[in-house]
Enzyme design. Structure first.
Site, PDB file in Angstrom:
ATOM      1  N   CYS A  86       0.839  -1.205   0.000  1.00  0.00           N
ATOM      2  CA  CYS A  86       0.000   0.000   0.000  1.00  0.00           C
ATOM      3  C   CYS A  86       0.878   1.262   0.000  1.00  0.00           C
ATOM      4  CB  CYS A  86      -0.954  -0.058   1.186  1.00  0.00           C
ATOM      5  SG  CYS A  86      -2.398   0.975   0.985  1.00  0.00           S
ATOM      6  N   HIS A 195      -3.144  -5.922   0.964  1.00  0.00           N
ATOM      7  CA  HIS A 195      -2.552  -6.094   2.294  1.00  0.00           C
ATOM      8  C   HIS A 195      -2.497  -7.564   2.706  1.00  0.00           C
ATOM      9  CE1 HIS A 195      -2.456  -1.848   3.567  1.00  0.00           C
ATOM     10  NE2 HIS A 195      -3.554  -1.704   2.849  1.00  0.00           N
ATOM     11  N   GLU A 197      -0.790  -8.776   5.019  1.00  0.00           N
ATOM     12  CA  GLU A 197      -0.682  -8.827   6.485  1.00  0.00           C
ATOM     13  C   GLU A 197      -2.038  -8.733   7.165  1.00  0.00           C
ATOM     14  OE1 GLU A 197      -0.153  -6.241   4.674  1.00  0.00           O
ATOM     15  OE2 GLU A 197      -0.760  -4.399   5.711  1.00  0.00           O
TER      16      GLU A 197
END
Lengths: 227, 86
Positions: A86, A195, A197
């Site tokens: 990002c 993302h 994560e």
């Protein structure tokens, strides 16, 4: 494997990255401030999402000149793994560690939703735990993720298999060739808008992101064993 | 001392969705003759005298590295010589 999670003023996905490393793959991770002048002792660098420096001027444009970025650049030039998600991806393109640029989303909206990604290169050190052409469920959350590069750069990206992730069904931002993530020519710097994560636990909707970090760790362990 | 004005704009090949949205609003105001609107950035910069390097060199370096992303933007600038302000 020991990871540095860089914190810029305005980063907001740093906690998620640290959690993914410590609790997802069970490796070491430490926060490193943007003022740091050394990355000694780290084996991998993670640039988090967020709105560093308030996205002033352009996303990533100001962070690129923070102290730690010259160290990140040196780290990358040494062939060590660097990952930006990002805003981290935006910083990597502004720093010239990845080609192209990230423009405002085509429809001008900030888009926060889960998308379907396709793994189009599972031969990178970040993606070996995925199957070729595997479809992943991973969230995106950005206003400026519309990847752009000129035709010459695009041809190079294709010729060198540098496009790693594409939006499989619904391109949220209008990026060229549905690009969601790319890798540098040397294969050690990867940037992507989604993302991984935020997708390491089924209870949060998907664990498809976990194997991204597992790939990083396994390939590091393999390389270290070879030396 | 110099006053420098820098204009950063998208390259012609780059879509400007914000400009498109503004053009749509202008059309809704009734100004159908507005064909195109492109949004850019404008900087006013004060530069003090130095013998080390030319003001053009300084401004171009700053533009190339920071003020514009030359992948998608281009820039132009105007330099005006002014008296030192006290």
């Amino acid at each position: 494997m020991r990871f540095a999670v860089i914190q810029f003023p305005g980063s907001n996905c740093d906690v998620d990255l640290l959690h993914a490393i410590r609790d997802g793959v069970g490796e070491e991770a430490e926060y490193v401030p943007h003022t740091a002048e050394s990355l000694d002792g780290f084996d991998g660098v993670l640039l988090p999402g967020g709105f560093s420096y308030g996205d002033y001027l352009r996303s990533g444009a100001i962070s690129r000149f923070s102290n730690v970025m010259s160290e990140v650049t040196r780290f990358a030039e040494e062939g060590k793994p660097v990952f930006g998600t990002c805003n981290g991806f935006q910083i990597l393109v502004e720093a010239g560690l990845l080609p192209g640029a990230l423009q405002r989303n085509e429809n001008l909206h900030f888009i926060c939703k889960t998308v379907e990604l396709e793994v189009v290169n599972n031969q990178t050190r970040f993606t070996t735990e995925y199957n070729d052409r595997e479809l992943l469920t991973i969230p995106v959350a950005h206003g400026e993720g519309n990847y752009y590069c000129d035709e010459e750069t695009l041809a190079e990206l294709k010729a060198n298999d540098q496009i790693v992730f594409t939006y499989a069904s619904d391109n949220p931002n209008g990026s060229v060739e549905n690009i969601a993530g790319i890798i540098n020519r040397q294969g050690n710097v990867l940037g992507m808008m989604p993302h991984p994560e935020r997708a390491i636990e089924d209870i949060l909707g998907s664990s498809d992101g976990l194997r991204f970090f597992e790939s990083m760790v396994k390939n590091f362990v393999k390389e270290t064993a070879e030396v | 001392m110099y006053n420098v004005k820098v204009y950063v704009t998208y390259k012609e090949s780059i879509l400007d969705p914000q400009g498109e949205a503004v053009r749509g609003a202008v059309h809704r105001m009734g100004f159908d003759e507005i064909e195109d609107i492109r949004i850019g950035k404008y900087f006013e910069i004060k530069v003090s005298d130095t013998d080390d390097r030319s003001v053009e060199e300084v401004i171009e370096t700053i533009c190339d590295k920071l003020l514009a992303n030359v992948v998608m933007e281009s820039y132009r600038y105007e330099i005006e010589r002014v008296k030192e302000t006290v």
